[in-house]
Design an enzyme around this catalytic site. Structure first.
Site, short mmCIF file in Angstrom:
data_model
loop_
_atom_site.label_atom_id
_atom_site.label_comp_id
_atom_site.label_asym_id
_atom_site.label_seq_id
_atom_site.Cartn_x
_atom_site.Cartn_y
_atom_site.Cartn_z
N CYS A 84 14.94 -5.18 -10.66
CA CYS A 84 15.94 -4.47 -9.87
C CYS A 84 17.28 -5.19 -9.78
O CYS A 84 18.27 -4.60 -9.33
CB CYS A 84 15.42 -4.20 -8.47
SG CYS A 84 13.90 -3.22 -8.45
N CYS A 213 13.14 4.46 2.33
CA CYS A 213 12.77 3.94 1.01
C CYS A 213 13.75 4.45 -0.04
O CYS A 213 14.13 5.63 -0.01
CB CYS A 213 11.36 4.40 0.63
SG CYS A 213 10.07 3.98 1.83
N SER A 214 14.14 3.60 -0.97
CA SER A 214 15.06 4.03 -2.03
C SER A 214 14.33 4.93 -3.01
O SER A 214 13.17 4.70 -3.33
CB SER A 214 15.65 2.81 -2.74
OG SER A 214 14.62 2.02 -3.31
N HIS A 343 18.79 4.38 -6.56
CA HIS A 343 18.46 3.07 -7.13
C HIS A 343 18.03 3.18 -8.59
O HIS A 343 16.86 2.95 -8.93
CB HIS A 343 17.38 2.41 -6.29
CG HIS A 343 17.04 1.01 -6.67
ND1 HIS A 343 17.90 0.18 -7.35
CD2 HIS A 343 15.88 0.28 -6.47
CE1 HIS A 343 17.31 -1.00 -7.54
NE2 HIS A 343 16.10 -0.96 -7.03
#
Length: 396
Positions: A84, A213-214, A343
């Site tokens: 990430c 939450c992404s 994301h």
């Protein structure tokens, strides 16, 4: 001798639900973000001397295929994959080339074309990179799959047990970031929710509900970096933003010390931030705006402490006192953050860079934070790498 590094152009695409835009593959994403960054810099692609291209899900040399949409100039193109933190790792390498005098102008670009749903492994016939982390967490916490919400949720629970943090504190972070994203045209989600909406959405891993939450996302971001000589030669000082501190850390032995927070990178974050503060001569109190890695609301809360915005155990007070939104001491994730902006793994770090560049230039429209003189970026990938970057306007 280390040379100064400047961001002279940024660009990104809107972050989208995977597959939402028909015919929008990663070359098209890269062309859009890269063209936007070049246009913002006011330079042609043939002045770029090196390119660092990040993505997590893709075939070898996808980086070349992506930037070939911008031009075929024969420059070195380095493919980057760091989970990430991939986008900010590309940024780190592009800055390092400038800093070391190896190039006068570089491109950092990141993209991701993702599958809907929770993240999973691509290869099941070999050791998983997070195997040691998952084993360490399994020894202190019940096991849940998919692993990402379990890992960050377990760290949130640990904070609750140690310091009395409540589920509402985490929900308030989700509320804040969704509210911020309303004014971001690049954001995947632009809806504002009530705190009750956040708390009442589907439970993913207690205390983390879906709206904390992404999401998986498609999208791309890009940044053009340049040396001081290049900036002067091309008359770009008025738009340039200086990278005044930058550090990358990977896992230390302390990652496996038996705490959930270190398994998700707390110590990596602390040490990267301290290195940046030492390099820049700035401390947490000197920044007005921060883009940080809120893959889950629990991580944002822990990052308040890891980045030194408050002492360990005091993050919940920052939340209650609204010190991380407009009118507070810092505005954290004015873009909406990963939770609401989205994301796409390879693009996230470069989207953070774009937002902070706009904030420092004073061109962030309705998201603009008052009186921005310095900005801080944090991006992390488990398994692991943490990248922290500090920016100031060039004229300062």
């Amino acid at each position: 001798m280390s040379r100064k590094v400047y961001v002279i152009g940024v660009g990104m695409t809107k972050f989208e639900k995977p597959g939402r835009r028909e015919g929008w593959d990663y070359p098209q994403m890269a062309k859009e973000s890269g063209t936007n960054a070049l246009r913002d810099a006011g330079i042609p692609y043939d002045l770029v001397e090196q390119a660092y291209v990040g993505y997590v899900y893709g075939e070898s040399t996808s980086g070349q295929r992506a930037v070939y949409e911008l031009g075929l100039t024969g420059i070195p193109v380095v493919n980057v994959n760091n989970n990430c933190s991939t986008g900010s790792t590309a940024l780190y390498l592009a800055a390092q080339a400038i800093r070391g005098g190896l190039a006068g102008c570089t491109l950092a670009l990141g993209f991701e074309k993702m599958q809907p749903g929770s993240l999973g492994s691509t290869y099941d016939d070999r050791e998983q990179p997070l195997a040691n982390h998952l084993q360490a967490l399994a020894e202190i916490s019940e096991v849940l799959f998919p692993p990402a919400p379990w890992m960050f949720g377990a760290a949130g629970r640990e904070h609750m047990q140690r310091y009395g943090t409540t589920a509402e504190h985490f929900a308030k972070i989700g509320y804040k970031n969704h509210k911020h994203s309303v004014h971001n045209p690049y954001s995947q989600f632009r809806e504002e929710y009530s705190l009750d909406d956040i708390l009442g959405s589907r439970m993913i891993y207690d205390p983390l509900t879906k709206l904390q939450c992404s999401p998986t996302s498609d999208g791309s971001g890009a940044a053009i970096l340049a040396s001081e000589d290049f900036v002067a030669e091309h008359g770009l000082a008025g738009q340039a933003v200086e990278i005044v501190g930058q550090a990358m850390t990977t896992d230390f032995a302390s990652t496996f010390d038996g705490t959930a927070k270190n398994i998700i990178g707390y110590d990596m974050n602390v040490r990267a931030a301290r290195a940046v503060y030492d390099q820049s001569g700035l401390g947490p109190e000197d920044f007005q705006v921060i883009e940080l890695h809120d893959c889950f609301s629990a991580n944002e809360l822990l990052l308040y402490e890891a980045l030194g915005l408050c002492a360990e155990g005091e993050a919940a007070k920052l939340v209650d006192d609204e010190q991380t939104t407009y009118g507070g001491k810092w505005v954290v994730n004015p873009s909406g953050g990963l939770i609401s902006k989205g994301h796409p793994l390879g693009a996230t770090g470069l989207a953070q860079c774009a937002e902070l560049t706009w904030q420092l230039r004073g061109t962030a429209d309705r998201r603009q934070v008052d009186g921005v003189s310095a900005a801080l970026q944090h991006n992390i990938g488990l398994g692991g790498a943490a990248v922290v970057t500090a920016y100031q306007r060039a004229e300062r």
